[in-house]
Design a protein around this motif. Structure first.
Motif, short mmCIF file in Angstrom:
data_model
loop_
_atom_site.label_atom_id
_atom_site.label_comp_id
_atom_site.label_asym_id
_atom_site.label_seq_id
_atom_site.Cartn_x
_atom_site.Cartn_y
_atom_site.Cartn_z
N UNK A 1 35.79 2.36 -20.50
CA UNK A 1 34.61 1.76 -19.85
C UNK A 1 33.46 2.76 -19.85
N UNK A 2 33.79 4.03 -19.60
CA UNK A 2 32.74 5.06 -19.52
C UNK A 2 32.38 5.66 -20.89
N UNK A 3 33.34 5.66 -21.82
CA UNK A 3 33.13 6.30 -23.12
C UNK A 3 31.89 5.83 -23.87
N UNK A 4 31.72 4.52 -24.07
CA UNK A 4 30.57 4.05 -24.84
C UNK A 4 29.23 4.48 -24.24
N UNK A 5 29.19 4.65 -22.92
CA UNK A 5 27.94 5.05 -22.26
C UNK A 5 27.53 6.47 -22.65
N UNK B 1 41.06 10.19 -24.51
CA UNK B 1 41.64 9.28 -25.52
C UNK B 1 40.58 8.41 -26.19
N UNK B 2 39.54 8.02 -25.43
CA UNK B 2 38.48 7.22 -26.05
C UNK B 2 37.83 7.99 -27.19
N UNK B 3 37.49 9.26 -26.92
CA UNK B 3 36.79 10.02 -27.96
C UNK B 3 37.74 10.40 -29.11
N UNK B 4 39.02 10.52 -28.83
CA UNK B 4 39.98 10.75 -29.92
C UNK B 4 39.96 9.54 -30.86
N UNK C 1 31.56 -0.84 -34.75
CA UNK C 1 30.36 -0.61 -33.92
C UNK C 1 30.48 -1.26 -32.54
N UNK C 2 30.75 -2.56 -32.46
CA UNK C 2 30.87 -3.14 -31.11
C UNK C 2 32.06 -2.61 -30.31
N UNK C 3 33.18 -2.34 -30.99
CA UNK C 3 34.36 -1.84 -30.25
C UNK C 3 34.06 -0.50 -29.58
N UNK C 4 33.39 0.40 -30.29
CA UNK C 4 33.21 1.75 -29.79
C UNK C 4 31.90 1.97 -29.02
N UNK C 5 30.84 1.26 -29.42
CA UNK C 5 29.53 1.53 -28.83
C UNK C 5 29.09 0.47 -27.81
N UNK C 6 29.64 -0.75 -27.94
CA UNK C 6 29.10 -1.85 -27.13
C UNK C 6 30.06 -2.32 -26.03
N UNK C 7 31.30 -2.63 -26.42
CA UNK C 7 32.26 -3.21 -25.45
C UNK C 7 32.64 -2.20 -24.37
N UNK C 8 32.58 -2.65 -23.11
CA UNK C 8 32.99 -1.77 -22.00
C UNK C 8 33.91 -2.51 -21.06
#
Lengths: 220, 104
Positions: A76-80, A152-155, A213-220
């Motif tokens: 939830x916080x990663x994409x931000x 784990x998100x950034x991995x 793109x949406x999985x990593x940058x948009x979806x939270x």
């Protein structure tokens, strides 16, 4: 009055000699896609490659989903914390590169090989812009303390985007090969299946990013 | 034998599709920056993935007139993953429990 009578009457009124079955068959044919089972764009080998690559990306997506389920807060916080503008520009660049490829194919089909070469060089240039932006984005991440081991998100982010970045690199090589073949006169308006194969591979790279793109940058 | 020269689209269509794809990308970016996470937002984002993928497959790859096996397999892939994304958003705890290596 049933449908058959209505259809017959319409045919008679319009002066057509078509029978009902012929009309229904024509209607059915027009509603269906004109698929040609024998038509394999490019060549069969490239589709083995494309589906293998998509399977590989699919495994990355499965890992993303599993990690997301187990570490919801990180996802939830990663994409931000990522540089959304860099991701967006790269998406626009890749979509445009796919557009340049199909424009190049149209140019070659229309007997304009020089224009085709120009469009394809624009594709390669877009690929290079993508790589430069991705490199800058990684540097920006590192400057902000975002590394593979951060969480784990950034991995997942680094492994997925780095793998995709490699595909942009060698996909560009395929397009450059097609350019050399057009220049050598080996690909013409009537025969250019190698270009179609390289183009389909390039579009696959674009399609993978359309999911990444949406999985990593948009979806939270 | 040339198996590529069967255009199912025209250049004008291609230009319009490109603009549509750019607009949908910008819409996704706007959502990323502005919208609060939620089910509806997730569904909209996943729908945008499906529409963008279909446009690329149908018009840029020109698969509409090609082998139905390739066409349907490509489409299925880009329906499946957005659908999974929605399901994971809806049922994260169930998936986590199902895939837990050690018992809770």
């Amino acid at each position: 009055m049933n449908i058959q009578n209505i259809t017959n009457q319409e045919a008679i009124l319009s002066g057509s000699s078509l029978t009902t079955s012929e009309l229904l068959e024509a209607s059915s044919k027009s509603a269906k896609q004109p698929f040609d089972p024998a038509l394999i764009p490019g060549n069969p080998a490239i589709w083995v490659g494309i589906f293998s690559e998509l399977t590989e990306f699919g495994l990355f997506f499965v890992i993303y989903f599993l990690a997301r389920a187990h570490y919801p807060e990180q996802f939830t916080n990663g994409p931000l914390q990522l540089h959304t503008v860099a991701g967006t520009i790269n998406t626009l660049v890749l979509i445009s590169s796919s557009y340049f490829v199909i424009k190049g194919i149209f140019a070659l089909r229309n007997g304009r090989p020089n224009a085709a070469v120009r469009w394809l060089w624009m594709t390669v240039a877009a690929g290079m812009v993508y790589l430069i932006i991705k490199y800058w984005e990684y540097q920006w991440n590192l400057g902000n303390g975002i590394e593979v081991t951060t969480n784990n998100f950034f991995a997942v982010y680094y492994y997925t985007t780095f793998n995709h970045m490699l595909h942009v690199g060698w996909g560009s090589g395929g397009i450059i090969w097609a350019i050399t073949q057009i220049k050598a006169g080996n690909y013409t308006a009537d025969s250019h299946s190698g270009l179609i194969a390289a183009a389909c591979y390039w579009h696959m790279i674009d399609l993978a990013w359309i999911v990444i793109f949406p999985l990593l940058y948009v979806l939270r | 034998m040339n198996k590529s020269a069967k255009p199912t689209t025209n250049e004008r269509q291609i230009d319009i599709i490109w603009i549509l794809l750019m607009v949908m990308t910008l819409a996704s970016a706007l959502i990323a920056e502005q919208a609060e996470p939620g089910l509806m937002i997730t569904i909209v984002i996943c729908l945008i993935i499906v529409i963008k993928a279909r446009l690329v497959i149908d018009y840029f790859m020109e698969l509409k007139g090609a082998s139905p096996y390739i066409y349907h397999l490509m489409n299925a892939y880009f329906y499946l993953f957005p659908l999974i994304a929605v399901l994971v958003w809806l049922f994260p705890e169930q998936l986590a429990k199902f895939t837990q290596l050690t018992p809770y």
